[in-house]
Design a protein around this motif. Structure first.
Motif, PDB file in Angstrom:
ATOM      1  N   UNK A 317      43.714  22.169  27.717  1.00 57.85           N
ATOM      2  CA  UNK A 317      43.488  23.259  26.794  1.00 57.85           C
ATOM      3  C   UNK A 317      42.025  23.726  26.840  1.00 57.85           C
ATOM      4  N   UNK A 318      41.091  22.797  27.002  1.00 60.63           N
ATOM      5  CA  UNK A 318      39.684  23.187  27.108  1.00 60.63           C
ATOM      6  C   UNK A 318      39.471  24.093  28.312  1.00 60.63           C
ATOM      7  N   UNK A 319      40.155  23.774  29.411  1.00 61.73           N
ATOM      8  CA  UNK A 319      40.076  24.624  30.603  1.00 61.73           C
ATOM      9  C   UNK A 319      40.688  25.996  30.330  1.00 61.73           C
ATOM     10  N   UNK A 320      41.824  26.012  29.648  1.00 59.42           N
ATOM     11  CA  UNK A 320      42.485  27.269  29.309  1.00 59.42           C
ATOM     12  C   UNK A 320      41.623  28.114  28.383  1.00 59.42           C
ATOM     13  N   UNK A 321      40.980  27.470  27.422  1.00 58.26           N
ATOM     14  CA  UNK A 321      40.197  28.190  26.426  1.00 58.26           C
ATOM     15  C   UNK A 321      38.855  28.661  26.961  1.00 58.26           C
ATOM     16  N   UNK A 322      38.355  28.000  28.017  1.00 63.88           N
ATOM     17  CA  UNK A 322      37.059  28.360  28.577  1.00 63.88           C
ATOM     18  C   UNK A 322      37.096  29.753  29.195  1.00 63.88           C
ATOM     19  N   UNK A 323      36.147  30.605  28.792  1.00 68.23           N
ATOM     20  CA  UNK A 323      36.019  31.960  29.345  1.00 68.23           C
ATOM     21  C   UNK A 323      37.317  32.747  29.198  1.00 68.23           C
ATOM     22  N   UNK A 324      38.018  32.533  28.072  1.00 61.14           N
ATOM     23  CA  UNK A 324      39.327  33.146  27.892  1.00 61.14           C
ATOM     24  C   UNK A 324      39.249  34.670  27.896  1.00 61.14           C
ATOM     25  N   UNK A 325      38.189  35.215  27.310  1.00 67.66           N
ATOM     26  CA  UNK A 325      38.054  36.674  27.276  1.00 67.66           C
ATOM     27  C   UNK A 325      38.035  37.289  28.664  1.00 67.66           C
ATOM     28  N   UNK A 326      37.384  36.600  29.618  1.00 68.97           N
ATOM     29  CA  UNK A 326      37.341  37.114  30.992  1.00 68.97           C
ATOM     30  C   UNK A 326      38.687  36.945  31.688  1.00 68.97           C
ATOM     31  N   UNK A 327      39.494  35.978  31.255  1.00 69.18           N
ATOM     32  CA  UNK A 327      40.812  35.781  31.869  1.00 69.18           C
ATOM     33  C   UNK A 327      41.800  36.882  31.492  1.00 69.18           C
ATOM     34  N   UNK A 328      41.576  37.543  30.375  1.00 70.85           N
ATOM     35  CA  UNK A 328      42.506  38.599  29.945  1.00 70.85           C
ATOM     36  C   UNK A 328      41.854  39.982  30.004  1.00 70.85           C
ATOM     37  N   UNK A 329      40.723  40.088  30.690  1.00 72.17           N
ATOM     38  CA  UNK A 329      40.044  41.387  30.777  1.00 72.17           C
ATOM     39  C   UNK A 329      40.909  42.424  31.483  1.00 72.17           C
ATOM     40  N   UNK A 330      41.760  41.987  32.413  1.00 75.44           N
ATOM     41  CA  UNK A 330      42.602  42.928  33.147  1.00 75.44           C
ATOM     42  C   UNK A 330      43.610  43.628  32.249  1.00 75.44           C
ATOM     43  N   UNK A 331      43.840  43.104  31.062  1.00 75.87           N
ATOM     44  CA  UNK A 331      44.799  43.734  30.146  1.00 75.87           C
ATOM     45  C   UNK A 331      44.260  45.035  29.553  1.00 75.87           C
ATOM     46  N   UNK A 332      42.993  45.346  29.806  1.00 73.82           N
ATOM     47  CA  UNK A 332      42.443  46.654  29.426  1.00 73.82           C
ATOM     48  C   UNK A 332      42.935  47.755  30.381  1.00 73.82           C
ATOM     49  N   UNK A 333      43.330  47.380  31.567  1.00 75.22           N
ATOM     50  CA  UNK A 333      43.573  48.335  32.645  1.00 75.22           C
ATOM     51  C   UNK A 333      44.945  48.997  32.530  1.00 75.22           C
ATOM     52  N   UNK A 334      45.151  50.075  33.313  1.00 75.18           N
ATOM     53  CA  UNK A 334      46.506  50.623  33.417  1.00 75.18           C
ATOM     54  C   UNK A 334      47.476  49.534  33.874  1.00 75.18           C
ATOM     55  N   UNK A 335      48.681  49.562  33.367  1.00 71.86           N
ATOM     56  CA  UNK A 335      49.654  48.502  33.624  1.00 71.86           C
ATOM     57  C   UNK A 335      49.893  48.309  35.119  1.00 71.86           C
ATOM     58  N   UNK A 336      49.931  49.401  35.869  1.00 67.29           N
ATOM     59  CA  UNK A 336      50.228  49.297  37.301  1.00 67.29           C
ATOM     60  C   UNK A 336      49.096  48.662  38.099  1.00 67.29           C
ATOM     61  N   UNK A 337      47.902  48.534  37.517  1.00 66.43           N
ATOM     62  CA  UNK A 337      46.763  47.961  38.239  1.00 66.43           C
ATOM     63  C   UNK A 337      46.502  46.505  37.864  1.00 66.43           C
ATOM     64  N   UNK A 338      47.159  46.004  36.850  1.00 67.73           N
ATOM     65  CA  UNK A 338      46.790  44.691  36.316  1.00 67.73           C
ATOM     66  C   UNK A 338      47.046  43.564  37.306  1.00 67.73           C
ATOM     67  N   UNK A 339      48.200  43.570  37.924  1.00 69.18           N
ATOM     68  CA  UNK A 339      48.516  42.483  38.852  1.00 69.18           C
ATOM     69  C   UNK A 339      47.537  42.466  40.019  1.00 69.18           C
ATOM     70  N   UNK A 340      47.157  43.624  40.482  1.00 72.66           N
ATOM     71  CA  UNK A 340      46.241  43.725  41.609  1.00 72.66           C
ATOM     72  C   UNK A 340      44.835  43.228  41.248  1.00 72.66           C
ATOM     73  N   UNK A 341      44.397  43.509  40.007  1.00 69.93           N
ATOM     74  CA  UNK A 341      43.003  43.280  39.632  1.00 69.93           C
ATOM     75  C   UNK A 341      42.750  41.954  38.926  1.00 69.93           C
ATOM     76  N   UNK A 342      43.742  41.080  38.808  1.00 67.55           N
ATOM     77  CA  UNK A 342      43.520  39.851  38.043  1.00 67.55           C
ATOM     78  C   UNK A 342      43.192  38.648  38.920  1.00 67.55           C
ATOM     79  N   UNK A 343      43.109  38.837  40.235  1.00 67.94           N
ATOM     80  CA  UNK A 343      42.753  37.740  41.140  1.00 67.94           C
ATOM     81  C   UNK A 343      41.828  38.268  42.228  1.00 67.94           C
ATOM     82  N   UNK A 344      41.234  37.340  42.974  1.00 69.89           N
ATOM     83  CA  UNK A 344      40.440  37.705  44.154  1.00 69.89           C
ATOM     84  C   UNK A 344      41.275  37.577  45.426  1.00 69.89           C
ATOM     85  N   UNK A 345      42.588  37.708  45.305  1.00 72.53           N
ATOM     86  CA  UNK A 345      43.465  37.535  46.462  1.00 72.53           C
ATOM     87  C   UNK A 345      43.142  38.512  47.588  1.00 72.53           C
TER      88      UNK A 345
END
Length: 430
Positions: A317-345
């Motif tokens: 849980x500490x790992x999950x909670x760490x930097x949580x705001x940055x983990x969900x930053x992609x949810x600001x984006x248009x829905x069609x871009x979220x999957x693309x922009x949430x990783x460095x793949x």
């Protein structure tokens, strides 16, 4: 008035492609084909200069007989498709001029393709071209002087590409990551930082590639400062892994941008901290949180994870909670871009291709050559990337998010600005 030679025309097309003017060049996938054509045309020009003893439009006493007389089209088949080139013609020589280079091209397509990649990978060493343009008996088809002149011109093209202006790219999403490479024989691997951007037109562009001893703040800051100096603006979102140096440099150099923590890295971190029997349920809960419709709902789901797992799986849980705001930053984006922009793949896939090419080199051969080889590999591997679609509605959403981020930045610096102002005494002046 002197007309442009065939290599000069090809160089103009190549420069147009580098500058993003795709209407002038044949398309985004033509980088390697244009480079290959330039190599062939420069080599043919060098062969004719050797035969006549002079360059184009040069004249002098005692010159050899013969003169240039326009061009004719040739074609060489490669894995990239058929590549046409312009071959210079020669007239009035004692014996008909027959190009040894053209005769050798048919069986040397593999070498030519390697040279096309290395045009941007290693700057085309003299030995590279000499080896490619040697006949079956081992006889060199070009003089050393001609080869040296070719490599100097092509290396200058590579340098121009590396110094290109970035202000023309309206970057929306910036991806930053590092890969460890052995830059020096016998030494440990060192980080090489790479940055790709995606503009409002949906096209990807390689923005920077720089070696550093590690992913520390100073190295990454210098990397970003170089991008800034070349005209890079504020991206809407910057995606990176959890390296502390990268995170801090992003926050310092791009305070108006949102920062996204790579969720592929985060999920791997979580998987290492959760028992195997509990992982399927925990993974489902976390994935639902990261893929929530909005950040507000993601926070509500995170509260449920806290209630159920904070005591049972404290490290997870500490790992999950760490930097949580940055983990969900992609949810600001248009829905069609979220999957693309949430990783460095995007970078990870390119690094796989880059590693495949570099692994054939048993030892590092210097920082600069490795960087150039990486650059050539990354550029070629990325040609097949489809890009990202931006509709008018999505562009309006992005503009709204930019405005929101600007306001958040202004609000964050206002208290600091107020605290720096001198206090005014409440007493009346005498």
């Amino acid at each position: 008035m002197q007309r442009l030679s065939a290599p000069e025309r090809t160089r103009e097309e190549l420069r147009a492609l580098m500058n993003g003017d795709l209407g002038t060049a044949a398309g985004r996938g033509d980088l390697v084909r244009l480079a290959l054509r330039l190599i062939v045309e420069e080599t043919l020009e060098g062969e004719v200069s050797d035969a006549l003893g002079r360059e184009r439009y040069e004249r002098g006493e005692g010159e050899k007989p013969g003169y240039r007389n326009g061009y004719r089209t040739g074609k060489v088949k490669t894995a990239e498709g058929a590549v046409e080139y312009a071959a210079p013609q020669v007239r009035d020589t004692p014996e008909p001029f027959i190009s040894s280079v053209r005769a050798a091209l048919a069986g040397r397509t593999r070498e030519l393709e390697r040279l096309a990649v290395e045009l941007y990978a290693r700057g085309l060493s003299t030995r590279d071209i000499e080896d490619a343009f040697t006949d079956e008996t081992g006889r060199r088809l070009l003089s050393r002087a001609a080869v040296s002149e070719i490599t100097e011109r092509l290396w200058a093209e590579y340098e121009d590409f590396c110094k290109r202006d970035l202000s023309e790219h309206a970057v929306v999403y910036l991806f930053v990551d590092g890969i460890a490479e052995r830059l020096r024989p016998g030494q440990r691997r060192e980080a090489v930082l790479a940055a790709w951007g995606v503009g409002e037109d949906g096209r990807k562009v390689l923005l920077g590639l720089m070696a550093g001893s590690k992913e520390d703040v100073e190295t990454v800051r210098a990397f970003f400062q170089d991008l800034r100096a070349r005209g890079l603006g504020d991206p809407l979102l910057i995606v990176s892994d959890g390296a502390p140096g990268i995170i801090r440099a992003i926050e310092e150099c791009f305070p108006r941008s949102a920062r996204q923590r790579c969720l592929a890295h985060r999920m791997r971190n979580l998987a290492a901290k959760v028992p195997t029997d509990l992982w399927p349920e925990f993974k489902t809960r976390v994935a639902a949180c990261y893929q929530a419709p909005s950040r507000a709902i993601a926070r509500q789901l995170a509260a449920g994870i806290r209630a159920d797992y904070a005591d049972v799986l404290p490290s997870a849980f500490a790992c999950f909670d760490d930097d949580f705001g940055a983990c969900i930053a992609h949810l600001r984006l248009p829905v069609t871009h979220r999957r693309f922009a949430r990783t460095t793949n995007l970078l990870e896939r390119l690094f796989v291709e880059e590693r495949r090419r570099l692994k054939i080199i048993p030892n590092g051969f210097g920082e600069k050559p490795v960087l150039k080889l990486m650059f050539g590999a990354l550029i070629r591997a990325a040609e097949r990337w489809r890009g990202l679609r931006f509709t008018e509605f999505e562009l309006r959403q992005i503009a709204a998010v930019r405005k929101e981020l600007d306001q958040e930045y202004e609000d964050s610096i206002t208290p600091l600005a107020r605290s720096s102002q001198p206090r005014v005494s409440s007493k009346s002046a005498p």
